[in-house]
Structures are given as structure tokens and as C-alpha cells.
Design a protein around this motif. Structure first.
Motif, PDB file in Angstrom:
ATOM      1  N   MET A 127      12.424  17.159  -0.865  1.00  0.00           N
ATOM      2  CA  MET A 127      12.405  17.871  -2.267  1.00  0.00           C
ATOM      3  C   MET A 127      11.917  19.297  -2.168  1.00  0.00           C
ATOM      4  SD  MET A 127      10.851  14.475  -4.321  1.00  0.00           S
ATOM      5  CE  MET A 127      10.493  15.281  -5.663  1.00  0.00           C
ATOM      6  N   ARG A 128      11.143  19.407  -1.297  1.00  0.00           N
ATOM      7  CA  ARG A 128      10.380  20.965  -1.247  1.00  0.00           C
ATOM      8  C   ARG A 128      11.358  21.681  -0.676  1.00  0.00           C
ATOM      9  NH1 ARG A 128       7.435  24.705   1.677  1.00  0.00           N
ATOM     10  NH2 ARG A 128       5.400  25.219   0.470  1.00  0.00           N
ATOM     11  N   ARG A 129      12.205  21.464   0.125  1.00  0.00           N
ATOM     12  CA  ARG A 129      13.157  22.100   0.984  1.00  0.00           C
ATOM     13  C   ARG A 129      14.270  22.578  -0.264  1.00  0.00           C
ATOM     14  NH1 ARG A 129      12.286  18.908   5.039  1.00  0.00           N
ATOM     15  NH2 ARG A 129      13.733  17.404   4.770  1.00  0.00           N
ATOM     16  N   LEU A 130      14.527  21.890  -1.268  1.00  0.00           N
ATOM     17  CA  LEU A 130      15.278  22.287  -2.394  1.00  0.00           C
ATOM     18  C   LEU A 130      14.617  23.461  -3.419  1.00  0.00           C
ATOM     19  CD1 LEU A 130      16.603  18.834  -3.476  1.00  0.00           C
ATOM     20  CD2 LEU A 130      17.637  20.348  -2.042  1.00  0.00           C
ATOM     21  N   MET A 131      13.350  23.814  -3.207  1.00  0.00           N
ATOM     22  CA  MET A 131      12.768  24.435  -3.844  1.00  0.00           C
ATOM     23  C   MET A 131      12.994  26.071  -3.402  1.00  0.00           C
ATOM     24  SD  MET A 131      11.141  22.809  -6.413  1.00  0.00           S
ATOM     25  CE  MET A 131      12.212  21.402  -6.372  1.00  0.00           C
ATOM     26  N   ARG A 132      13.092  27.126  -4.401  1.00  0.00           N
ATOM     27  CA  ARG A 132      13.391  28.423  -3.975  1.00  0.00           C
ATOM     28  C   ARG A 132      11.971  28.861  -3.596  1.00  0.00           C
ATOM     29  NH1 ARG A 132      16.061  28.020  -8.659  1.00  0.00           N
ATOM     30  NH2 ARG A 132      14.428  28.925 -10.023  1.00  0.00           N
ATOM     31  N   PRO A 133      11.742  30.050  -2.950  1.00  0.00           N
ATOM     32  CA  PRO A 133      10.368  30.485  -2.579  1.00  0.00           C
ATOM     33  C   PRO A 133       9.577  30.823  -3.538  1.00  0.00           C
ATOM     34  CG  PRO A 133      12.164  31.633  -1.240  1.00  0.00           C
ATOM     35  CD  PRO A 133      12.915  30.573  -2.177  1.00  0.00           C
ATOM     36  N   SER A 134      10.144  31.200  -4.794  1.00  0.00           N
ATOM     37  CA  SER A 134       9.312  31.113  -5.956  1.00  0.00           C
ATOM     38  C   SER A 134       8.706  29.976  -6.312  1.00  0.00           C
ATOM     39  CB  SER A 134      10.062  32.012  -6.996  1.00  0.00           C
ATOM     40  OG  SER A 134      11.113  31.615  -7.437  1.00  0.00           O
ATOM     41  N   GLN A 135       9.266  28.932  -6.044  1.00  0.00           N
ATOM     42  CA  GLN A 135       8.819  27.391  -6.533  1.00  0.00           C
ATOM     43  C   GLN A 135       8.000  26.768  -5.975  1.00  0.00           C
ATOM     44  OE1 GLN A 135      12.955  26.142  -7.021  1.00  0.00           O
ATOM     45  NE2 GLN A 135      12.806  26.182  -9.344  1.00  0.00           N
ATOM     46  N   THR A 136       7.806  27.123  -4.550  1.00  0.00           N
ATOM     47  CA  THR A 136       7.097  26.201  -3.524  1.00  0.00           C
ATOM     48  C   THR A 136       5.630  26.140  -3.815  1.00  0.00           C
ATOM     49  OG1 THR A 136       6.745  28.121  -2.078  1.00  0.00           O
ATOM     50  CG2 THR A 136       8.678  26.746  -1.850  1.00  0.00           C
ATOM     51  N   ALA A 137       4.863  27.310  -4.411  1.00  0.00           N
ATOM     52  CA  ALA A 137       3.596  27.101  -4.714  1.00  0.00           C
ATOM     53  C   ALA A 137       3.430  26.165  -5.679  1.00  0.00           C
ATOM     54  CB  ALA A 137       2.838  28.306  -5.099  1.00  0.00           C
ATOM     55  N   ALA A 138       4.199  26.231  -6.840  1.00  0.00           N
ATOM     56  CA  ALA A 138       4.143  25.300  -7.971  1.00  0.00           C
ATOM     57  C   ALA A 138       4.412  23.735  -7.549  1.00  0.00           C
ATOM     58  CB  ALA A 138       5.087  25.644  -9.182  1.00  0.00           C
ATOM     59  N   PHE A 139       5.529  23.599  -6.604  1.00  0.00           N
ATOM     60  CA  PHE A 139       5.634  22.255  -6.176  1.00  0.00           C
ATOM     61  C   PHE A 139       4.442  21.828  -5.359  1.00  0.00           C
ATOM     62  CE2 PHE A 139       7.337  19.513  -2.883  1.00  0.00           C
ATOM     63  CZ  PHE A 139       8.159  18.706  -3.691  1.00  0.00           C
ATOM     64  N   ASP A 140       3.943  22.607  -4.484  1.00  0.00           N
ATOM     65  CA  ASP A 140       2.736  22.094  -3.777  1.00  0.00           C
ATOM     66  C   ASP A 140       1.511  21.564  -4.589  1.00  0.00           C
ATOM     67  OD1 ASP A 140       4.315  22.586  -1.527  1.00  0.00           O
ATOM     68  OD2 ASP A 140       3.363  24.380  -1.116  1.00  0.00           O
ATOM     69  N   ARG A 141       1.321  22.363  -5.615  1.00  0.00           N
ATOM     70  CA  ARG A 141       0.447  22.002  -6.852  1.00  0.00           C
ATOM     71  C   ARG A 141       0.822  20.560  -7.303  1.00  0.00           C
ATOM     72  NH1 ARG A 141       0.411  27.262  -7.637  1.00  0.00           N
ATOM     73  NH2 ARG A 141       1.599  27.010  -9.367  1.00  0.00           N
ATOM     74  N   VAL A 142       2.193  20.364  -7.440  1.00  0.00           N
ATOM     75  CA  VAL A 142       2.377  19.092  -8.425  1.00  0.00           C
ATOM     76  C   VAL A 142       1.945  17.949  -7.350  1.00  0.00           C
ATOM     77  CG1 VAL A 142       4.547  17.976  -9.105  1.00  0.00           C
ATOM     78  CG2 VAL A 142       3.952  20.224  -9.868  1.00  0.00           C
ATOM     79  N   VAL A 143       2.594  18.083  -5.882  1.00  0.00           N
ATOM     80  CA  VAL A 143       2.475  17.170  -5.138  1.00  0.00           C
ATOM     81  C   VAL A 143       0.815  16.625  -4.868  1.00  0.00           C
ATOM     82  CG1 VAL A 143       2.618  16.529  -2.574  1.00  0.00           C
ATOM     83  CG2 VAL A 143       4.471  17.637  -3.890  1.00  0.00           C
ATOM     84  N   VAL A 144       0.087  17.710  -4.810  1.00  0.00           N
ATOM     85  CA  VAL A 144      -1.414  17.595  -4.632  1.00  0.00           C
ATOM     86  C   VAL A 144      -1.997  16.794  -5.648  1.00  0.00           C
ATOM     87  CG1 VAL A 144      -3.647  18.570  -4.397  1.00  0.00           C
ATOM     88  CG2 VAL A 144      -1.918  19.181  -3.119  1.00  0.00           C
ATOM     89  N   ARG A 145      -1.425  17.255  -6.949  1.00  0.00           N
ATOM     90  CA  ARG A 145      -1.833  16.595  -8.200  1.00  0.00           C
ATOM     91  C   ARG A 145      -1.460  15.231  -8.477  1.00  0.00           C
ATOM     92  NH1 ARG A 145       0.266  19.336 -12.898  1.00  0.00           N
ATOM     93  NH2 ARG A 145      -0.497  21.352 -11.630  1.00  0.00           N
ATOM     94  N   ALA A 146      -0.281  14.849  -7.829  1.00  0.00           N
ATOM     95  CA  ALA A 146       0.385  13.535  -8.041  1.00  0.00           C
ATOM     96  C   ALA A 146      -0.325  12.659  -6.888  1.00  0.00           C
ATOM     97  CB  ALA A 146       1.874  13.607  -7.517  1.00  0.00           C
ATOM     98  N   LEU A 147      -0.892  13.357  -5.809  1.00  0.00           N
ATOM     99  CA  LEU A 147      -1.554  12.301  -4.849  1.00  0.00           C
ATOM    100  C   LEU A 147      -3.088  12.343  -5.095  1.00  0.00           C
ATOM    101  CD1 LEU A 147       0.376  13.380  -1.664  1.00  0.00           C
ATOM    102  CD2 LEU A 147       0.705  11.316  -2.965  1.00  0.00           C
ATOM    103  N   THR A 148      -3.643  12.880  -5.967  1.00  0.00           N
ATOM    104  CA  THR A 148      -5.085  13.020  -6.217  1.00  0.00           C
ATOM    105  C   THR A 148      -5.400  12.131  -7.161  1.00  0.00           C
ATOM    106  OG1 THR A 148      -5.174  15.118  -5.186  1.00  0.00           O
ATOM    107  CG2 THR A 148      -7.058  14.347  -6.390  1.00  0.00           C
ATOM    108  N   PRO A 149      -6.322  11.235  -7.225  1.00  0.00           N
ATOM    109  CA  PRO A 149      -6.372  10.309  -8.291  1.00  0.00           C
ATOM    110  C   PRO A 149      -7.327  11.180  -9.249  1.00  0.00           C
ATOM    111  CG  PRO A 149      -7.770   9.644  -6.407  1.00  0.00           C
ATOM    112  CD  PRO A 149      -6.971  10.654  -6.020  1.00  0.00           C
ATOM    113  N   ALA A 150      -6.875  11.002 -10.794  1.00  0.00           N
ATOM    114  CA  ALA A 150      -7.567  11.515 -11.642  1.00  0.00           C
ATOM    115  C   ALA A 150      -9.156  11.059 -11.986  1.00  0.00           C
ATOM    116  CB  ALA A 150      -7.080  11.223 -13.344  1.00  0.00           C
ATOM    117  N   PRO A 151     -10.045  11.733 -12.283  1.00  0.00           N
ATOM    118  CA  PRO A 151     -11.595  11.302 -12.302  1.00  0.00           C
ATOM    119  C   PRO A 151     -11.565  10.434 -13.423  1.00  0.00           C
ATOM    120  CG  PRO A 151     -11.373  13.713 -13.211  1.00  0.00           C
ATOM    121  CD  PRO A 151      -9.863  13.330 -12.665  1.00  0.00           C
TER     122      PRO A 151
END
Length: 150
Positions: free
Chosen positions: A126-150
């Protein structure tokens, strides 16, 4: 009550408790009871669509990736369920952490590892489909999805 009846009742109770413990442990390792393994993908996609602006071509490509991964994930989750059944049966037979229980745990761990690796391969595809301008936001989304909410 006779001693034999008490002994048999205790064996049945221990077998039941051991089977439940095996299912609970396997369920927790496979993603927990409150959050199914497939909920990570759903959450990731919801966050992705909310936080990353995707064009139509990316949407179509992501839909294709998701369809292929859904088939793979479904098969691996079915394998995990079968592994849990084998673990429960081994616990019921051995009443201890014996060779059959150890083998069933190892098999379950291999399947969980395969599922985790397949999930990561999917995320990176999925990340490989992102444009360079989108990868930082994508990475934040992945980290948020894998990190349990408090």
C-alpha cells in the motif's frame, strides 16, 4: 461421592479449564478478543481515507490490494482457528505442557507469524502506491492503527 468419581470430575474440570486457557492464550496472541485480527485492516483503511487524499487511480489500486489480501488473511485466520482446535485437543489429551501441546503452540505461532508477515507485506505494498508527498501521512496512519488507544 466415591474417590473415582471425584477424580474423574477433577480431570474433566482440569481438561475444560486447560482448553479454555489454551483458547484464551491463542486468542490473545492472535489479536485479542476485543479486536479481531481483521479490524487492523479496517481501521487502517478508515484512517487512510480520512488522513491521506487519494486519487482515483490509487483508490482502484488499493481496492485490488485489499481484495487480494482479504483472501490471504481469511485463509490464515481459518488456519489459526484450526490451530486453536488442535491446541485445545492436545491440552485435553496431555493435561500438561507436553510434546503435543508444545507442537500445537509452535504450529499456531508459525501461522501467526505468517499472518503478521503477510499483513506487513500488504501495508508496504500500500505504501508503494503513495506519492512521495503522501508517505509521511501514510506512515503516521500505520503507526496510529497499530498503536492501542489509551
Amino acid at each position: 461421592m466415591t474417590a473415582a468419581f471425584r477424580r474423574n470430575a477433577l480431570i474433566i474440570l482440569c481438561t475444560f479449564l486447560a482448553a479454555i486457557a489454551g483458547v484464551l492464550v491463542a486468542g490473545a496472541l492472535a489479536g485479542g478478543w476485543l479486536r479481531s485480527p481483521s479490524s487492523h485492516g479496517t481501521e487502517l483503511h478508515a484512517l487512510l481515507h480520512r488522513d491521506v487524499t487519494l486519487d482515483a487511480q490509487q483508490e482502484v489500486a488499493l481496492d485490488g490490494l485489499e481484495a487480494r489480501f482479504a483472501t490471504q488473511r481469511t485463509a490464515l485466520e481459518a488456519q489459526l482457528r484450526a490451530d486453536n482446535v488442535r491446541l485445545a485437543a492436545a491440552i485435553a489429551r496431555e493435561h500438561d505442557y507436553g510434546p503435543a501441546v508444545a507442537a500445537a503452540v509452535d504450529r499456531s505461532h508459525r501461522t501467526m507469524g505468517t499472518l503478521q508477515k503477510a499483513t506487513l507485506a500488504h501495508v508496504f505494498a500500500m505504501r508503494r502506491l503513495m506519492r512521495p508527498s503522501q508517505t509521511a501521512a501514510f506512515d503516521r496512519v500505520v503507526v496510529r492503527a497499530l498503536t492501542p488507544a489509551p
